[in-house]
Write a protein that holds these residues in place. Structure first.
Motif, PDB file in Angstrom:
ATOM      1  N   PRO A   1      -4.809 -11.503 -37.395  1.00 59.86           N
ATOM      2  CA  PRO A   1      -3.397 -11.489 -36.827  1.00 59.86           C
ATOM      3  C   PRO A   1      -2.090 -11.820 -37.550  1.00 59.86           C
ATOM      4  N   VAL A   2      -0.849 -11.631 -36.731  1.00 57.03           N
ATOM      5  CA  VAL A   2       0.493 -12.592 -37.559  1.00 57.03           C
ATOM      6  C   VAL A   2       0.590 -13.579 -37.281  1.00 57.03           C
ATOM      7  N   ILE A   3       0.439 -14.771 -38.474  1.00 60.94           N
ATOM      8  CA  ILE A   3       0.373 -16.542 -37.378  1.00 60.94           C
ATOM      9  C   ILE A   3       1.808 -16.887 -38.609  1.00 60.94           C
ATOM     10  N   ALA A   4       2.237 -17.952 -37.585  1.00 59.69           N
ATOM     11  CA  ALA A   4       3.771 -18.425 -37.962  1.00 59.69           C
ATOM     12  C   ALA A   4       3.549 -19.637 -37.799  1.00 59.69           C
ATOM     13  N   TRP A   5       4.393 -20.353 -38.387  1.00 55.50           N
ATOM     14  CA  TRP A   5       5.079 -22.106 -39.068  1.00 55.50           C
ATOM     15  C   TRP A   5       6.411 -22.335 -38.318  1.00 55.50           C
ATOM     16  N   ALA A   6       6.748 -22.859 -37.666  1.00 53.79           N
ATOM     17  CA  ALA A   6       7.998 -23.244 -36.863  1.00 53.79           C
ATOM     18  C   ALA A   6       8.315 -25.152 -37.410  1.00 53.79           C
TER      19      ALA A   6
ATOM     20  N   PHE B   1      12.278 -20.855 -33.196  1.00 54.74           N
ATOM     21  CA  PHE B   1      11.023 -19.424 -32.597  1.00 54.74           C
ATOM     22  C   PHE B   1      11.976 -17.938 -32.248  1.00 54.74           C
ATOM     23  N   TRP B   2      13.013 -17.829 -32.506  1.00 53.90           N
ATOM     24  CA  TRP B   2      13.952 -16.674 -31.954  1.00 53.90           C
ATOM     25  C   TRP B   2      13.740 -15.827 -33.457  1.00 53.90           C
ATOM     26  N   PRO B   3      13.272 -16.034 -34.871  1.00 54.42           N
ATOM     27  CA  PRO B   3      12.638 -14.734 -35.477  1.00 54.42           C
ATOM     28  C   PRO B   3      11.078 -14.376 -35.163  1.00 54.42           C
ATOM     29  N   LEU B   4      10.413 -15.063 -35.080  1.00 58.51           N
ATOM     30  CA  LEU B   4       9.122 -15.033 -34.438  1.00 58.51           C
ATOM     31  C   LEU B   4       8.626 -14.625 -33.613  1.00 58.51           C
ATOM     32  N   ILE B   5       9.421 -14.043 -32.789  1.00 58.23           N
ATOM     33  CA  ILE B   5       9.441 -14.412 -30.495  1.00 58.23           C
ATOM     34  C   ILE B   5       9.961 -12.157 -30.558  1.00 58.23           C
ATOM     35  N   GLN B   6      10.111 -12.023 -31.965  1.00 55.60           N
ATOM     36  CA  GLN B   6      10.596 -10.718 -31.561  1.00 55.60           C
ATOM     37  C   GLN B   6       9.413  -9.166 -31.798  1.00 55.60           C
ATOM     38  N   PRO B   7       9.747  -8.742 -30.526  1.00 55.03           N
ATOM     39  CA  PRO B   7       8.594  -8.356 -30.465  1.00 55.03           C
ATOM     40  C   PRO B   7       7.469  -7.088 -32.196  1.00 55.03           C
TER      41      PRO B   7
ATOM     42  N   ILE C   1       1.981 -18.719 -32.411  1.00 51.11           N
ATOM     43  CA  ILE C   1       2.797 -20.128 -33.765  1.00 51.11           C
ATOM     44  C   ILE C   1       2.386 -21.138 -33.265  1.00 51.11           C
ATOM     45  N   MET C   2       2.700 -21.775 -34.616  1.00 50.10           N
ATOM     46  CA  MET C   2       2.634 -23.697 -34.361  1.00 50.10           C
ATOM     47  C   MET C   2       3.560 -24.045 -34.300  1.00 50.10           C
ATOM     48  N   ALA C   3       4.529 -24.561 -33.406  1.00 46.86           N
ATOM     49  CA  ALA C   3       5.379 -25.333 -33.081  1.00 46.86           C
ATOM     50  C   ALA C   3       5.332 -26.436 -33.664  1.00 46.86           C
ATOM     51  N   TRP C   4       6.836 -27.241 -35.049  1.00 49.45           N
ATOM     52  CA  TRP C   4       6.579 -28.179 -35.075  1.00 49.45           C
ATOM     53  C   TRP C   4       8.104 -28.507 -34.491  1.00 49.45           C
ATOM     54  N   ASP C   5       8.238 -29.385 -33.240  1.00 53.74           N
ATOM     55  CA  ASP C   5       8.889 -30.517 -32.619  1.00 53.74           C
ATOM     56  C   ASP C   5       9.977 -31.760 -32.661  1.00 53.74           C
ATOM     57  N   ASP C   6      10.646 -32.218 -33.133  1.00 50.86           N
ATOM     58  CA  ASP C   6      11.092 -33.352 -33.761  1.00 50.86           C
ATOM     59  C   ASP C   6      12.346 -33.403 -33.907  1.00 50.86           C
ATOM     60  N   ASP C   7      13.225 -33.045 -32.848  1.00 51.41           N
ATOM     61  CA  ASP C   7      14.301 -33.601 -32.349  1.00 51.41           C
ATOM     62  C   ASP C   7      14.686 -34.558 -32.147  1.00 51.41           C
ATOM     63  N   ALA C   8      13.853 -35.177 -30.989  1.00 52.66           N
ATOM     64  CA  ALA C   8      14.318 -36.799 -31.110  1.00 52.66           C
ATOM     65  C   ALA C   8      15.077 -36.866 -29.838  1.00 52.66           C
ATOM     66  N   ASP C   9      14.389 -35.558 -28.517  1.00 51.47           N
ATOM     67  CA  ASP C   9      15.653 -35.377 -27.623  1.00 51.47           C
ATOM     68  C   ASP C   9      15.168 -37.010 -26.310  1.00 51.47           C
ATOM     69  N   SER C  10      14.201 -37.802 -26.711  1.00 48.80           N
ATOM     70  CA  SER C  10      13.744 -38.278 -25.206  1.00 48.80           C
ATOM     71  C   SER C  10      14.992 -39.583 -25.293  1.00 48.80           C
ATOM     72  N   VAL C  11      14.527 -41.060 -24.829  1.00 49.78           N
ATOM     73  CA  VAL C  11      15.593 -42.292 -24.692  1.00 49.78           C
ATOM     74  C   VAL C  11      15.226 -42.801 -24.149  1.00 49.78           C
TER      75      VAL C  11
END
Ligand SMILES: *[C@@H]1O[C@H](CO)[C@@H](O)[C@H](O)[C@H]1NC(C)=O
Ligand SMILES: *[C@@H]1O[C@H](CO)[C@@H](O)[C@H](O)[C@H]1NC(C)=O
Ligand SMILES: *[C@@H]1O[C@H](CO)[C@@H](O)[C@H](O)[C@H]1NC(C)=O
Ligand SMILES: *[C@@H]1O[C@H](CO)[C@@H](O)[C@H](O)[C@H]1NC(C)=O
Ligand SMILES: *[C@@H]1O[C@H](CO)[C@@H](O)[C@H](O)[C@H]1NC(C)=O
Ligand SMILES: *[C@@H]1O[C@H](CO)[C@@H](O)[C@H](O)[C@H]1NC(C)=O
Ligand SMILES: *[C@@H]1O[C@H](CO)[C@@H](O)[C@H](O)[C@H]1NC(C)=O
Ligand SMILES: *[C@@H]1O[C@H](CO)[C@@H](O)[C@H](O)[C@H]1NC(C)=O
Ligand SMILES: *[C@@H]1O[C@H](CO)[C@@H](O)[C@H](O)[C@H]1NC(C)=O
Ligand SMILES: *[C@@H]1O[C@H](CO)[C@@H](O)[C@H](O)[C@H]1NC(C)=O
Ligand SMILES: *[C@@H]1O[C@H](CO)[C@@H](O)[C@H](O)[C@H]1NC(C)=O
Ligand SMILES: CC(=O)N[C@H]1CO[C@H](CO)[C@@H](O)[C@@H]1O
Length: 584
Positions: free
Chosen positions: A78-83, A382-388, A395-405
């Motif tokens: 399996p091809v596994i990625a981290w973002a 995600f973009w480079p990782l979802i190119q077929p 994909i393990m996706a780490w999100d910390d862009d602080a968008d909640s007020v």
């Protein structure tokens, strides 16, 4: 000072002179990448098998699986990625905490049953602040993560240093280097300046080029995942705010990998030839510039500072976010200082310095002007990782862009935006719920899996990866720092790293036992399908618990505020915790 003519010519012209074809159509991954992935998969087959053995999945014949993936790694592994998302230093620090947790060399990671996932990654992607841990891990040639983060020297402020050391230099020295770059004929911008600070912190050797990663021994023996940095772009049809261009969610993306630079819209060229005729002094693909372009949010910082935060927001981040007006990167006085410097030294306008440009190898009529991907509302790379063509399974996706007020935790905006954009573009992506549902289900407080059911994807089949979504939230430490918090004490930094470890492992299983097992299930699920192996019972069960089933509840009330307390100590309020940590 003005450009020398040679550098103004674009790559196709150079290629024509040299009689070689440099620009490649974006139909598949490069030969070099494909060979590298082939090599990496043989290593992953072993690390993945060792990792799975520690999970002890019931109703799963590991011996058969391990044998099958070793027999035909190209197809079966399996091809596994981290973002790692944008979000400045905050995301860089919480994100490396996540990566460190899955690195089997980190003490406690094997016991917690997540160690070894790093050793099973084929790709890691970063954008904006998320590009720093990504670059750092690759430039350190896959040294144990818990060790190489010590070289970040988080106690040093790279925009306020008075001495020259291996780890920092005064900003006047950054400006002198920019002057030299301009002298050879390159356009310069604030990205050259900021990138220098980033490189001093995150890269061993500020003068390294991005393409040099491909020459490192560890990269060459496939010891770790291939790094990819992602930039958005602006052009003359982009939105203009107060005279500055801003990218949108439909702006073309550009990626830097060690072999190539380019875009899935236009094409690719070898990384080493970017920006100039190949020569030993090519500064356009130095790590300073690459990291500076991936995090070229100066336009946003300027707008934020000059409009009191009414313009220039990342993602959907709210304008009432507390600003640190003393910070070099958010204070109007230091931003003006840079603006004036570029005006006086080079006669550049604000628009010219705020985003970096390079000659466009794909279209001689225009240049490529980079913008920070966080500004598009799609802060997880995600973009480079979802190119077929890359065939990523998980994909393990780490999100910390602080968008909640107003407490700057995360609400899922970024993954929702990418899902919509992927759907519009016909790219494979799991179905994800809108923000109100994310919040109603606490999906930004505890990790969750999307796309386990292949029907719950944009393609309705197994070409869409499964995504494990991790949003930074408090487990053992209040890790909602401002994106501009570049320096802190080691007590704080270690608190952040441990918090990410606890998030990833659900407090070493104390909060939820099946989560870590489920991560392993998600990692291999698409490969099981390819190999026609039945999903183990343990995985069927944990997917019931940890995969979103596509349903929508009543959502949240209008006055909902995301204000979590520590998941591992819910009764300790922020105020009390803060009181306990006054001198950290
Ligand atoms: C693995 O699981 C089996 C049955 O589910 C159990 O008997 C065995 O003790 C487990 N081994 C380890 C090392 O946890
Ligand atoms: C989990 O294990 C890690 C690594 O040993 C440790 O740092 C952390 O404090 C542990 N968390 C809990 C909740 O025990
Ligand atoms: C930097 O310079 C200051 C003033 O000369 C000195 O006190 C300090 O020790 C120096 N720091 C380092 C890390 O060399
Ligand atoms: C980087 O290269 C420049 C010019 O080639 C040189 O002057 C400088 O000392 C180098 N910096 C470091 C930290 O090696
Ligand atoms: C790969 O190269 C690195 C760096 O030289 C080295 O430490 C490591 O042992 C090598 N791994 C293998 C499997 O040869
Ligand atoms: C220019 O920007 C617009 C708006 O983001 C985008 O749709 C278009 O594809 C871009 N064109 C080029 C050539 O980059
Ligand atoms: C590269 O820079 C060095 C030092 O400035 C200079 O001597 C050399 O001629 C340059 N090489 C090329 C190919 O421009
Ligand atoms: C900036 O915005 C904040 C929050 O709305 C407000 O309190 C402050 O007065 C504003 N400052 C200026 C100079 O407009
Ligand atoms: C460099 O700057 C000049 C003057 O502003 C501009 O005309 C040119 O397009 C820029 N080149 C690139 C590659 O951005
Ligand atoms: C979400 O978390 C809150 C606070 O811990 C809790 O009260 C609520 O029941 C949780 N909701 C769900 C759907 O788990
Ligand atoms: C996917 O949906 C189709 C049509 O609704 C259904 O026949 C099929 O069983 C579903 N597949 C899975 C794996 O749930
Ligand atoms: C030649 C050219 O098209 N230059 C443009 C490069 O991009 C910047 C930002 O969009 C423009 O300001 C330049 O005019």
């Amino acid at each position: 000072m003005k450009s020398c003519v040679a550098l103004a010519v674009t790559l196709p012209a150079v290629a024509a002179i040299a009689g070689i074809q440099l620009v490649r159509q974006p139909r598949q991954i490069s030969q070099a990448e494909s060979e590298w992935v082939h090599g990496r998969k043989a290593i992953v087959a072993d690390s993945l098998s060792a990792y799975l053995a520690r999970l002890n999945l019931s109703d799963f014949n590991l011996k058969d699986y391990a044998q099958s993936i070793r027999q035909d790694p190209d197809y079966n592994v399996p091809v596994i990625a981290w973002a790692t998302s944008g979000g400045g230093w905050r995301s860089a620090y919480t994100g490396i905490g996540g990566l460190q947790a899955i690195d089997e060399r980190t003490p406690g990671s094997k016991e917690a049953k997540v160690g070894g996932l790093f050793q099973s990654l084929t790709y890691m992607a970063g954008l904006s602040g998320g590009s720093w841990p990504t670059a750092s891990t690759a430039f350190s040639d896959y040294a144990p993560i818990y060790e190489h983060v010590r070289a970040w020297h988080v106690d040093i402020n790279r925009f306020d240093a008075s001495n020259f050391t291996e780890y920092a230099a005064p900003v006047t020295a950054y400006l002198a280097t920019i002057f030299k770059k301009a002298e050879i004929g390159f356009n310069v911008s604030t990205a050259d300046f900021l990138g220098r600070g980033f490189a001093y912190q995150f890269v061993p050797g500020v003068n390294r080029t991005w393409s040099s990663i491909a020459e490192q021994p560890g990269f060459n023996n496939f010891s770790g995942p291939m790094p990819m940095l992602l930039c958005s772009s602006i052009n003359k049809s982009s939105e203009v705010l107060d005279g500055l261009y801003s990218p949108s969610s439909s702006s073309p993306w550009f990626e830097w990998n060690p072999f190539e630079f380019g875009s899935w819209d236009f094409g690719f060229v070898p990384t080493e030839y970017i920006g100039t005729i190949p020569n030993e002094n090519n500064t356009a693909e130095k790590c300073v510039f690459v990291m500076g372009s991936a995090a070229s949010a100066w336009n946003s910082w300027w707008l934020g500072a000059t409009t009191n935060g009414t313009l220039g927001q990342f993602s959907k981040r709210h304008h009432l976010e507390k600003r640190d007006s003393d910070s070099f990167l958010t204070g109007i006085s230091s931003l003006s200082y840079l603006n004036n410097y570029f005006k006086e030294a080079y006669g550049y306008t604000l628009a010219q310095i705020s985003n970096p440009s390079i000659p466009n190898p794909f279209n001689s009529e225009e240049n490529i002007t980079f913008a920070d991907g966080s500004e598009t509302g799609q802060s997880v790379p995600f973009w480079p990782l979802i190119q077929p063509e890359r065939k990523v399974d998980f994909i393990m996706a780490w999100d910390d862009d602080a968008d909640s007020v107003p407490y700057t935790w995360n609400n899922g905006t970024n993954i929702w935006d990418t899902y919509n954009r992927a759907k519009e573009s016909g790219l494979p992506f799991p179905e994800v719920p809108p923000v109100s549902e994310m919040l109603a289900r606490n999906y930004t407080l505890k990790p969750v899996l999307f796309g386990c059911d292949t029907n719950l994807t944009t393609t309705r089949d197994a070409t869409s990866p499964i995504v494990a979504y991790f949003a930074n939230s408090p487990y053992s430490w209040y890790s909602n720092y401002s994106w501009a918090t570049g320096n802190m004490s080691y007590t704080e930094f270690d608190g952040i790293l441990e918090n990410s470890f606890n998030l990833l492992t659900q407090g070493n299983g104390t909060l939820n036992k099946s989560w870590v097992v489920c991560l392993g299930c998600a990692a291999i699920d698409r490969s099981l399908l390819r190999m026609n192996i039945k999903r183990p019972q343990a995985c069927e069960e944990c997917f019931q618990e940890h995969c979103w089933d596509g349903s929508i509840t009543e959502g949240i009330s209008d006055d909902f505020v995301l204000d979590p307390t520590l998941a591992l100590n819910q009764s300790l309020s922020y105020a009390d915790w803060s009181e306990m940590h006054l001198d950290t």
